[in-house]
Design a protein around this motif. Sequence first.
Motif, PDB file in Angstrom:
ATOM      1  N   HIS A 193      26.454  -0.168   6.364  1.00  0.00           N
ATOM      2  CA  HIS A 193      25.266  -0.737   6.404  1.00  0.00           C
ATOM      3  C   HIS A 193      24.175   0.082   6.431  1.00  0.00           C
ATOM      4  O   HIS A 193      23.373   0.000   7.288  1.00  0.00           O
ATOM      5  N   PRO A 194      23.979   0.725   5.343  1.00  0.00           N
ATOM      6  CA  PRO A 194      22.889   1.846   5.418  1.00  0.00           C
ATOM      7  C   PRO A 194      21.296   1.214   5.506  1.00  0.00           C
ATOM      8  O   PRO A 194      21.002   0.180   4.831  1.00  0.00           O
ATOM      9  N   TYR A 195      20.731   1.995   6.210  1.00  0.00           N
ATOM     10  CA  TYR A 195      19.215   1.828   6.455  1.00  0.00           C
ATOM     11  C   TYR A 195      18.377   2.163   5.352  1.00  0.00           C
ATOM     12  O   TYR A 195      17.968   3.435   5.427  1.00  0.00           O
ATOM     13  N   PHE A 196      18.243   1.532   4.264  1.00  0.00           N
ATOM     14  CA  PHE A 196      17.403   1.859   3.328  1.00  0.00           C
ATOM     15  C   PHE A 196      16.061   0.739   3.208  1.00  0.00           C
ATOM     16  O   PHE A 196      16.456  -0.343   3.413  1.00  0.00           O
ATOM     17  N   TYR A 253      29.674   0.067   2.793  1.00  0.00           N
ATOM     18  CA  TYR A 253      30.019  -1.105   3.373  1.00  0.00           C
ATOM     19  C   TYR A 253      28.567  -1.939   3.574  1.00  0.00           C
ATOM     20  O   TYR A 253      27.623  -1.225   4.258  1.00  0.00           O
ATOM     21  N   VAL A 254      28.719  -3.250   3.537  1.00  0.00           N
ATOM     22  CA  VAL A 254      27.453  -4.105   3.621  1.00  0.00           C
ATOM     23  C   VAL A 254      28.168  -5.497   4.269  1.00  0.00           C
ATOM     24  O   VAL A 254      29.156  -5.660   4.060  1.00  0.00           O
ATOM     25  N   LEU A 260      19.826  -5.953   5.284  1.00  0.00           N
ATOM     26  CA  LEU A 260      19.741  -4.766   4.625  1.00  0.00           C
ATOM     27  C   LEU A 260      20.816  -4.637   3.446  1.00  0.00           C
ATOM     28  O   LEU A 260      20.930  -3.638   2.727  1.00  0.00           O
ATOM     29  N   LYS A 261      21.608  -5.869   3.264  1.00  0.00           N
ATOM     30  CA  LYS A 261      22.837  -5.844   2.569  1.00  0.00           C
ATOM     31  C   LYS A 261      22.323  -5.429   1.213  1.00  0.00           C
ATOM     32  O   LYS A 261      23.030  -4.816   0.479  1.00  0.00           O
ATOM     33  N   ASP A 289      27.179  -9.680  10.377  1.00  0.00           N
ATOM     34  CA  ASP A 289      25.787  -8.977  10.452  1.00  0.00           C
ATOM     35  C   ASP A 289      25.833  -7.659  10.708  1.00  0.00           C
ATOM     36  O   ASP A 289      26.883  -6.953  10.683  1.00  0.00           O
ATOM     37  N   HIS A 290      24.720  -6.922  10.820  1.00  0.00           N
ATOM     38  CA  HIS A 290      24.544  -5.623  10.818  1.00  0.00           C
ATOM     39  C   HIS A 290      25.371  -4.861  11.867  1.00  0.00           C
ATOM     40  O   HIS A 290      25.350  -5.277  13.217  1.00  0.00           O
TER      41      HIS A 290
END
Length: 317
Positions: A193-196, A253-254, A260-261, A289-290
Amino acid sequence: MESSADEIIKEIPGFIRVYKDGRYQKLGGTATVPAGVDPSSGVQSKDVVISPDTPLSVRLYIPKPQTPKKLPLLIYFHGGGFIIETAASPIYHSFLNLIAAESNAVILSVDYRTAPDHPVPACFHDSWEAIMWAALHGSGSGPDPWVNEYADLANVFFAGDSAGANIAHHMAIRVGSENPGGGVNLQGVVLLHPYFWGKDRVGSESDDNPWTSSIADLWKFAHPGTSGVDDPLINPDMDPRVSDLGCSKILVYVGEKDILKDRGWYYKGILGRNGWRGDIEVIEDEGVDHVYFLFSPYVDSACTLRTKICAFINNQA
């Protein structure tokens, strides 16, 4: 921040409460658990101060029973918006005990400094320092006996969730562009679930989504000196070094319900357009969810996620 004279509160799930007048209150990330032996898995853990001046520490996990051969080393970067959580937070301690036991891997969890006391890029500096500390053990004569005895520095992986996934991405670029003397042989990276983020919307993102401005606010709070949400530290599409990732495979993974998906899916396209030659797989979990896997570790999708990570680390995927 909001320009209205009225006080407006925005809730950013799992992160902070932001007030109009510039006051911030952390909502979580203060509880810690001591290192020790996990009774359910037999995994041993301990905290090691690696830089007394900072101070910077790591939490090490060694699975039981140990085998004669050395084990893969997973360097983990926790999430929390660059603001909350620590390597000793209960959710991370529990999660990494499970990963160590199920993967039969040594884990080094980095307790990097967080904003607002230590704004971005302090977390990136600390994380690189921890990697360089791990590299000292490549010859088997480093400062920590656990890492010397059990960790295979020729078989290293980075992983992280949310902000920690962002850090893992940037640390992989540094390995690829700076090559730490061959002391760390990075095999792969796991981004959970990367925060970009970025100025232009991608996929199903919308400026009308109430969380869109909150994510930008969070980034600006964590990194007051940022150029904005197209800063290469938060938007990999703006990073000229993005193809320098020093590994051959990436697992992303998302979550279906995570705002953020689409950034996770978009990340695959960014690497392809910029000439990165490794293998990347993106997996989307339905109905979650996140970072749900931290709070619901035994639901089917969370167990499957850990199984996939284990296979990735042990070169079975």
